[in-house]
Design a protein around this motif. Structure first.
Motif: not given
Length: 329
Positions: A183-189, A196-200
């Protein structure tokens, strides 16, 4: 900025997070409360619902300056050292480098005392640092002692030619023997201090794991290898599987879905006695930047993961329901 129909009815703090880069909801709330950000020249509460056509204006104060680095005589467990690099076993509770709120007592402060030659290598604030571990993650780290070594080892990390293995204790009984999380990871929205794995704007991330040992339905000890090095990667990936790292107060604070309900209340009480996430960087393997020799290093499992009474007592809960007793691994 002028509120558009797209933001109409949204909370003021959430609206600011959407339009201000690298601004967390907590930071936005503080700016609003202190009067730095206004709605039609008036102070509002963070939960105020904005309306189309309203004018949001204000100033964002400059961040606190980074502290100066200076040597401190702090304990430092050195596993290996030569003229080019140092291998250390970082203890839990230690921040890697100074930052606002952590002006002293960091790993860098200790390194400057024990190895003063690293001063300025790779930068003034993070001398010698080529990778990091979270404050409450223990384990093995490589430190560069020269500019050449810093560049070479940084390149090895970037090209993924360094093998990093961890040991982690997670909630619940993972029934599969091994697996891979991509799962890709980025800053939490909404919370910019979290990942978060639900990052924009996510980035690729890969975590490989295999089961080392099961502790009933309560916990699983895992051998973990990361192919990428995203911030909080292991913690975020296992939280996304509903098997968060035990003791992780950031990503493991919600009600546990993968533990039978009968255990939950007792386990939650025991969780509060665990001071940090049960995650340890166990081994590191790479080619020496000068000789080309393959180096392999390991850091022993720390005492608080191996024999900590609170963890043993927590796991005992599961076995006590079945009339069995847990023997410490």
């Amino acid at each position: 900025m002028i509120v558009t129909c797209k933001d109409d009815g949204n909370r003021l703090d959430s609206t600011l997070v959407t339009h201000i880069e690298n601004c967390s909801r907590t930071s936005a709330s503080e700016l609003i409360k202190k009067g730095f950000l206004l709605v039609n020249n008036k102070i509002k509460k963070p939960g105020y619902r904005v309306k189309t056509g309203e004018k949001l204006q204000g100033t964002i104060p400059r961040p606190s300056p980074l502290p100066d680095c200076y040597p401190e005589n702090l304990p430092l467990e050195i596993i290996f050292q030569d003229p080019h690099l140092i291998i250390i076993n970082k203890q839990p509770g230690i921040v890697v480098h100074p930052s606002p709120g952590h002006s002293c007592g960091t790993l860098v402060n200790a390194l400057l005392y024990h190895c003063p030659d690293i001063e300025g290598v790779g930068g003034a604030i993070r001398p010698g640092i080529v990778h990091r571990l979270d404050k409450d993650t223990s384990g093995i780290m490589v430190i560069a002692k020269t500019h050449y070594a810093h560049t070479a080892i940084s390149s090895l990390f970037k090209s993924r030619d360094i093998k990093k293995e961890y040991i982690g204790l997670v909630y619940g009984n993972i029934k599969e023997k091994k697996g891979r999380i991509t799962l890709p990871i980025g800053r939490h929205p909404f919370d910019r201090k979290k990942m978060s794995v639900n990052s924009k704007r996510p980035r690729s991330a890969e975590t490989i794991w295999s089961v080392n040992k099961h502790f009933g339905d309560v916990a699983t000890l895992l051998d973990i290898q990361i192919k990428t090095g995203r911030t909080h990667q292991i913690r975020v990936h296992f939280a996304s599987m509903h098997h968060p790292i035990i003791g992780d107060c950031i990503y493991g604070s919600r009600k546990l879905k993968n533990i039978p309900t009968i255990y939950n209340n007792d386990i939650q009480k025991k969780i509060k006695t665990i001071p940090r996430q049960m995650l340890h960087a166990h081994s590191l393997s790479f080619k020496h930047p000068i000789s080309g020799e393959t180096l392999n290093f390991t850091a022993p499992i720390p005492e608080d993961m191996n024999k900590r009474s609170s963890i043993r007592a927590m796991i005992n809960i599961a076995f006590s329901f079945k009339g069995r007793c847990f023997a410490c691994c």
